[in-house]
Write a protein that holds these residues in place. Structure first.
Motif, PDB file in Angstrom:
ATOM      1  N   ASP A 157       7.546  37.779  37.782  1.00 17.68           N
ATOM      2  CA  ASP A 157       8.331  36.460  38.337  1.00 17.68           C
ATOM      3  C   ASP A 157       9.597  36.140  38.613  1.00 17.68           C
ATOM      4  OD1 ASP A 157       5.828  35.044  37.260  1.00 17.68           O
ATOM      5  OD2 ASP A 157       6.037  36.661  35.986  1.00 17.68           O
ATOM      6  N   HIS A 158      10.288  37.326  39.076  1.00 20.89           N
ATOM      7  CA  HIS A 158      11.790  37.141  39.138  1.00 20.89           C
ATOM      8  C   HIS A 158      11.119  38.331  41.233  1.00 20.89           C
ATOM      9  CE1 HIS A 158      12.567  36.997  34.859  1.00 20.89           C
ATOM     10  NE2 HIS A 158      12.856  36.028  35.948  1.00 20.89           N
ATOM     11  N   ALA A 159      10.296  38.247  41.565  1.00 20.60           N
ATOM     12  CA  ALA A 159      10.878  38.681  42.821  1.00 20.60           C
ATOM     13  C   ALA A 159      11.310  37.686  44.166  1.00 20.60           C
ATOM     14  CB  ALA A 159       9.388  39.067  43.159  1.00 20.60           C
ATOM     15  N   SER A 160      11.524  38.781  45.328  1.00 17.26           N
ATOM     16  CA  SER A 160      12.345  37.934  46.282  1.00 17.26           C
ATOM     17  C   SER A 160      11.380  36.694  46.863  1.00 17.26           C
ATOM     18  CB  SER A 160      13.247  38.698  46.920  1.00 17.26           C
ATOM     19  OG  SER A 160      12.451  39.433  47.334  1.00 17.26           O
ATOM     20  N   ILE A 180       3.084  17.914  42.273  1.00 18.52           N
ATOM     21  CA  ILE A 180       2.952  18.478  41.453  1.00 18.52           C
ATOM     22  C   ILE A 180       4.268  19.067  40.481  1.00 18.52           C
ATOM     23  CG2 ILE A 180       0.728  19.225  41.438  1.00 18.52           C
ATOM     24  CD1 ILE A 180       1.389  22.362  41.331  1.00 18.52           C
ATOM     25  N   GLY A 181       5.151  18.634  41.113  1.00 15.71           N
ATOM     26  CA  GLY A 181       6.513  18.936  41.260  1.00 15.71           C
ATOM     27  C   GLY A 181       7.579  20.412  41.774  1.00 15.71           C
ATOM     28  N   ARG A 236       9.683  21.349  43.855  1.00 18.78           N
ATOM     29  CA  ARG A 236      10.296  21.158  45.278  1.00 18.78           C
ATOM     30  C   ARG A 236      10.462  21.411  46.448  1.00 18.78           C
ATOM     31  NH1 ARG A 236      14.710  25.263  43.019  1.00 18.78           N
ATOM     32  NH2 ARG A 236      12.539  25.979  42.647  1.00 18.78           N
ATOM     33  N   GLN A 242       1.589  34.884  36.561  1.00 19.83           N
ATOM     34  CA  GLN A 242       0.566  34.211  35.901  1.00 19.83           C
ATOM     35  C   GLN A 242      -1.161  33.377  37.109  1.00 19.83           C
ATOM     36  OE1 GLN A 242       3.331  31.505  34.062  1.00 19.83           O
ATOM     37  NE2 GLN A 242       2.057  30.460  32.747  1.00 19.83           N
ATOM     38  N   TYR A 300      -0.527  29.286  36.853  1.00 19.89           N
ATOM     39  CA  TYR A 300       1.314  28.916  37.070  1.00 19.89           C
ATOM     40  C   TYR A 300       1.075  27.163  37.153  1.00 19.89           C
ATOM     41  CZ  TYR A 300       6.210  28.255  38.442  1.00 19.89           C
ATOM     42  OH  TYR A 300       7.630  28.316  39.211  1.00 19.89           O
ATOM     43  N   HIS A 348      -1.125  25.298  35.985  1.00 14.23           N
ATOM     44  CA  HIS A 348      -1.436  23.930  35.847  1.00 14.23           C
ATOM     45  C   HIS A 348      -1.811  22.661  36.281  1.00 14.23           C
ATOM     46  CE1 HIS A 348       0.680  26.649  32.335  1.00 14.23           C
ATOM     47  NE2 HIS A 348       1.805  26.351  33.586  1.00 14.23           N
ATOM     48  N   GLU A 354      11.768  33.608  28.506  1.00 12.47           N
ATOM     49  CA  GLU A 354      13.158  33.387  29.354  1.00 12.47           C
ATOM     50  C   GLU A 354      12.107  31.504  30.117  1.00 12.47           C
ATOM     51  OE1 GLU A 354      13.472  35.903  32.226  1.00 12.47           O
ATOM     52  OE2 GLU A 354      14.624  34.450  33.643  1.00 12.47           O
ATOM     53  N   ILE A 399      10.753  29.999  33.610  1.00  8.22           N
ATOM     54  CA  ILE A 399      10.834  30.413  34.633  1.00  8.22           C
ATOM     55  C   ILE A 399      10.375  29.639  35.436  1.00  8.22           C
ATOM     56  CG2 ILE A 399      10.903  32.729  34.133  1.00  8.22           C
ATOM     57  CD1 ILE A 399       7.447  33.108  34.268  1.00  8.22           C
ATOM     58  N   GLY A 400      10.635  29.576  37.203  1.00 10.24           N
ATOM     59  CA  GLY A 400       9.986  29.024  37.869  1.00 10.24           C
ATOM     60  C   GLY A 400      10.402  28.066  38.381  1.00 10.24           C
ATOM     61  N   ASP A 401       9.605  26.820  37.703  1.00 14.04           N
ATOM     62  CA  ASP A 401       9.628  25.330  38.215  1.00 14.04           C
ATOM     63  C   ASP A 401       8.911  24.429  37.294  1.00 14.04           C
ATOM     64  OD1 ASP A 401      10.018  25.154  42.019  1.00 14.04           O
ATOM     65  OD2 ASP A 401       8.828  26.808  40.656  1.00 14.04           O
ATOM     66  N   ARG A 402      10.062  22.942  37.260  1.00 15.72           N
ATOM     67  CA  ARG A 402       9.114  22.507  36.381  1.00 15.72           C
ATOM     68  C   ARG A 402       8.372  21.654  37.199  1.00 15.72           C
ATOM     69  NH1 ARG A 402      14.504  21.717  36.276  1.00 15.72           N
ATOM     70  NH2 ARG A 402      15.608  21.377  33.440  1.00 15.72           N
ATOM     71  N   LEU A 403       7.173  21.736  36.373  1.00 12.30           N
ATOM     72  CA  LEU A 403       5.752  20.936  36.961  1.00 12.30           C
ATOM     73  C   LEU A 403       5.536  19.492  35.825  1.00 12.30           C
ATOM     74  CD1 LEU A 403       3.728  24.180  37.639  1.00 12.30           C
ATOM     75  CD2 LEU A 403       4.896  22.916  39.470  1.00 12.30           C
ATOM     76  N   TRP A 408       5.557  20.377  32.551  1.00 16.67           N
ATOM     77  CA  TRP A 408       4.799  21.121  32.023  1.00 16.67           C
ATOM     78  C   TRP A 408       5.998  22.764  32.202  1.00 16.67           C
ATOM     79  CZ3 TRP A 408       0.359  23.922  29.808  1.00 16.67           C
ATOM     80  CH2 TRP A 408      -0.755  22.663  29.727  1.00 16.67           C
ATOM     81  N   ASN A 457       6.299  27.398  32.243  1.00 14.93           N
ATOM     82  CA  ASN A 457       6.043  28.635  31.889  1.00 14.93           C
ATOM     83  C   ASN A 457       7.168  29.265  31.461  1.00 14.93           C
ATOM     84  OD1 ASN A 457       3.405  28.553  33.300  1.00 14.93           O
ATOM     85  ND2 ASN A 457       4.719  28.300  34.699  1.00 14.93           N
ATOM     86  N   LEU A 460       8.029  33.548  29.956  1.00 12.92           N
ATOM     87  CA  LEU A 460       8.124  34.962  30.101  1.00 12.92           C
ATOM     88  C   LEU A 460       9.018  35.625  29.281  1.00 12.92           C
ATOM     89  CD1 LEU A 460       7.293  36.740  31.704  1.00 12.92           C
ATOM     90  CD2 LEU A 460       9.544  36.694  33.147  1.00 12.92           C
ATOM     91  N   GLY A 500      14.669  30.685  35.447  1.00 17.12           N
ATOM     92  CA  GLY A 500      14.243  31.799  35.690  1.00 17.12           C
ATOM     93  C   GLY A 500      13.507  32.359  37.178  1.00 17.12           C
ATOM     94  N   GLY A 501      13.814  33.173  38.575  1.00 17.53           N
ATOM     95  CA  GLY A 501      13.236  33.588  39.484  1.00 17.53           C
ATOM     96  C   GLY A 501      14.195  34.873  39.879  1.00 17.53           C
ATOM     97  N   TYR A 502      14.699  34.530  41.539  1.00 19.24           N
ATOM     98  CA  TYR A 502      14.942  35.870  41.933  1.00 19.24           C
ATOM     99  C   TYR A 502      16.362  35.950  41.456  1.00 19.24           C
ATOM    100  CZ  TYR A 502      16.475  38.997  45.648  1.00 19.24           C
ATOM    101  OH  TYR A 502      17.604  40.198  46.009  1.00 19.24           O
ATOM    102  N   LEU A 508      18.014  34.051  39.620  1.00 17.14           N
ATOM    103  CA  LEU A 508      18.724  33.906  38.349  1.00 17.14           C
ATOM    104  C   LEU A 508      17.762  34.429  36.983  1.00 17.14           C
ATOM    105  CD1 LEU A 508      18.763  29.794  38.407  1.00 17.14           C
ATOM    106  CD2 LEU A 508      20.914  31.520  38.255  1.00 17.14           C
TER     107      LEU A 508
END
Lengths: 509, 161
Positions: free
Chosen positions: A129-132, A211-212, A214, A240, A244, A246, B46, B48-52, B59, B61, B63, B85-87, B89
């Motif tokens: 989840d923190h991969a580039s 679905i939101g 960006r 996930q 992920y 949803h 934490e 993570i990812g995006d607001r969906l 939603w 997610n 972690l 969070g992501g790469y 942050l």
């Protein structure tokens, strides 16, 4: 096998062509390199710079130290060159993985590369989840390259001469000729894939926006999930997997992509050239639909309804999706692995295991026994039953429709039975090892079926903390299953021959 | 009943005591969903990812140190989550409290948490990504070596060998 000057010439040709494929891998690695540059992911930029340079160095060295064959490659050389290319590429593609710090060991990095190349989808990557973006681009690109077949394409694009291309092509377990030349066939497969890539990415991008996501993540996720679904790989940019998002819509769009990816490229070509009836008549389509329906019924009958499926929508999103993912050997997973292990029950897991083992079509990106072999064996069984039931003098003829009507004969049945037997032996060996290491047998059957069918669905056995011997065994299973055994067996014989040759020649003047 | 709860407490099993949510990690929820189904749970994780987007909510997610899970929020509450969070942050860390569903009837059987409370534990922050000088040297050295080999091959090809 490889003794003396003739043996050396053979080794030379094998290494030479593997060198060109390695060189091509280095050039392809510039795509994640440019991704890192675009998103200013500087540590990964350096990792992929080092990876590209290493692959180019090794590829160039292999070409420089050997000579091209001045004649057509033998079957053995073609198969060995294909298999060797995959092994060398696995070690080199793992280099930037390992440098990224997302893998516990080089073995783990090799595991994920082979899982990607073989479109399996089981992963050991940590902190995904923190991969580039660059690392995710490489992960999904690997599965896309492996799915379409990379050896012949690399040689068609790079090498000046390519004698015996069909043998290299067959070495990657593809035998469908769309066009008279194999190079043309490889390019046609890539053309088909790239057209689908554009259309599929556009669809995933638009749904992603809806679905939101960006715009930039929507585009990246769109490309990656398309590559994953089309290549029947099963990777996703988040831990996930498909959960992920949803989103029913996001999941629904991947279904036709998975199914299209699991169809024989010959069938795509037939449809593209106007022969759409072939889709419905082809034995692989018949087998695909039959196995999907039967295994789904097993699953739906066996999964406890209370507290899990939540009505028809739940059945569709959790069970139907999983069985389509299993049957197409994709591995996009709409249920968390530990929850699946706990709640599905042995019978449902066994149904999904059967779907993964049977797999989809030959000469596609999918794994498993393949529809043509399953169909052939069922027809052969039916033929034998008819022989028993009819008068002794009656002649029983069975046909299968595979682009044309083919009369079943012993040679066709024997070759199908042999490959299916090798798949079953590999599967049983994997189950024995996985169970011996302390895993419950029903979960072991599921996980090894997933590895043998190059699928990627998991009930949680595959993880970074598993014993190294299981990781090595799974890498081998991914590899032999994807290459359909023969080229790997040839490579092993080849290497043993080369070793014997060097031992006998040691100390001679 | 009190004795049963006390016995469970002694066994180290998470039990809702005096109406408090069960504090649990995500892996435990995924490993035994039926046990927590319908209970109010609390995770520390934490974003993570995006607001969906979703019908009637959002939603996000989450972690923790064990695994990730989807949490469904009223959109007004989800706005309190600033950094995901992501790469680049490390996202905002929260204690998320809500009702856990093993198979959510509103969301097609998803395994999720319908969150109604958020407590910020730690603000998100940029993740440092230092560049290793040793890797730069390695990449440069390999590039130079590749260029030399490429030059040799081009000479061999020019000579037609």
């Amino acid at each position: 096998m490889a003794n003396g000057p003739v043996g050396q010439a053979k080794s030379s040709a094998v290494v030479y062509y593997a060198g060109w494929v390695t060189l091509w891998l280095g050039l392809i690695m510039t795509i994640p390199l440019l991704t890192a540059l675009t998103f200013q992911e500087w540590p990964d930029f350096v990792n992929f710079w080092a990876g590209t340079a290493l692959a180019l160095f090794v590829g160039l060295a292999m070409i420089l130290l050997t000579r091209p064959a001045q004649r057509e490659l033998s079957w053995m050389e073609g198969f060995a060159a294909s298999a060797l290319s995959w092994v060398v590429c696995m070690f080199l593609a793992a280099f930037p993985y390992y440098l990224s710090g997302h893998f516990g060991s080089y073995l783990d990095a090799c595991f994920d590369v082979m899982s990607g190349f073989t479109t399996t989808g089981l992963v050991l990557i940590q902190d995904l989840d923190h991969a580039s973006n660059a690392l995710n681009m490489w992960r999904h690109l690997l599965t896309f390259l492996g799915g379409q077949g990379m050896v012949v394409l690399a040689l068609t694009l790079l090498a000046r001469s390519n004698p015996g291309a069909f043998k290299l092509y067959a070495g990657e377990a593809k035998d469908q000729r769309l066009l008279p030349s194999v190079g043309g066939t490889a390019l046609a497969i890539w053309e088909i894939s790239l057209v689908y890539l554009l259309l599929g990415t556009l669809a995933m991008f638009l749904v992603g926006l809806w679905i939101g996501l960006r715009p930039v993540p929507a585009l990246l996720h769109g490309v990656w999930i398309f590559m994953s679904a089309w290549s029947t790989g099963g990777f996703a940019p988040n831990s996930q997997n498909i959960v992920y998002y949803h989103s029913l819509l996001y999941e629904a769009v991947t279904i036709p992509i998975m199914i299209a990816g699991s169809m024989n490229f010959g069938l795509h070509y037939a449809a593209w050239t106007g022969n759409r009836k072939e889709i419905f008549k082809n034995i692989e389509t018949v087998v695909f639909v039959t196995v999907l329906v039967l295994t789904f019924l097993i699953g739906i009958a066996a999964i406890p309804l209370e507290g899990g499926l939540a009505g028809p929508l739940g059945v569709f999103r959790r069970v139907a999706y999983t069985f389509i993912s299993a049957q197409t050997t994709t591995g996009l997973q709409p249920v968390y692995a530990p929850a699946m292990a706990k709640t599905w029950g042995d019978t449902a897991l066994f149904g999904a295991s059967l779907a993964m083992l049977f797999g989809a079509s030959a000469s596609s990106t999918a794994g498993g026994f393949k529809g043509i072999r399953v169909g052939t064996l069922f027809k052969a069984l039916s033929q034998e039953l008819k022989r028993l039931l009819r008068p002794e003098r009656a002649v029983v003829i069975e046909k299968i429709h595979f682009y044309r009507d083919v009369v079943l004969d012993d040679a066709i049945v024997r070759s199908s039975a042999l490959i299916v037997l090798l798949y079953i032996l590999t599967f049983l060996g994997g189950v024995i090892l996985t169970t011996a290491l302390g895993n419950p047998i029903s979960l072991s059957i599921f996980e090894v079926a997933s590895a043998t069918g190059n699928t990627g669905l998991s009930v949680g056995i595959t993880q970074a903390s598993e014993p190294w011997i299981l990781k090595v065994a799974f890498i081998l299973i991914f590899f032999v299953a994807r290459m359909e055994f023969l080229s790997v067996l040839v490579l092993v014989g080849y290497l043993l021959g080369a070793l014997k040759s060097s031992i006998f020649s040691f100390g001679r003047p | 009943m009190k004795r049963v709860l006390f016995a469970l407490f002694l066994l180290g099993l998470p039990v809702p005591i005096l109406g408090q949510p069960v504090s649990v990690n995500v892996a435990s929820l995924l490993a035994d969903p039926a046990r927590y189904d319908g209970q109010e749970v609390s995770i520390e994780a934490e974003a993570i990812g995006d607001r969906l987007h979703a019908k009637h909510g959002t939603w996000v997610n989450f972690l923790d140190t064990t695994a990730a899970i989807g949490c469904f929020f009223p959109t007004s509450l989800a706005k309190d989550i600033r950094l995901l969070g992501g790469y680049e942050l490390k996202g905002d860390a929260f204690r998320v409290t809500g009702v856990f569903h093993a198979g959510c009837p509103k969301h097609g059987g998803e395994l999720d948490i319908h969150a109604d409370r958020l407590e910020l534990l730690q603000k998100g922050r940029p993740t440092p990504h230092p560049i290793s000088q040793a890797k730069v040297a390695l990449a440069a050295g390999l590039s130079l070596a590749s260029a030399l080999l490429g030059f040799k091959i081009s000479r061999r090809r020019t000579k037609g060998v």
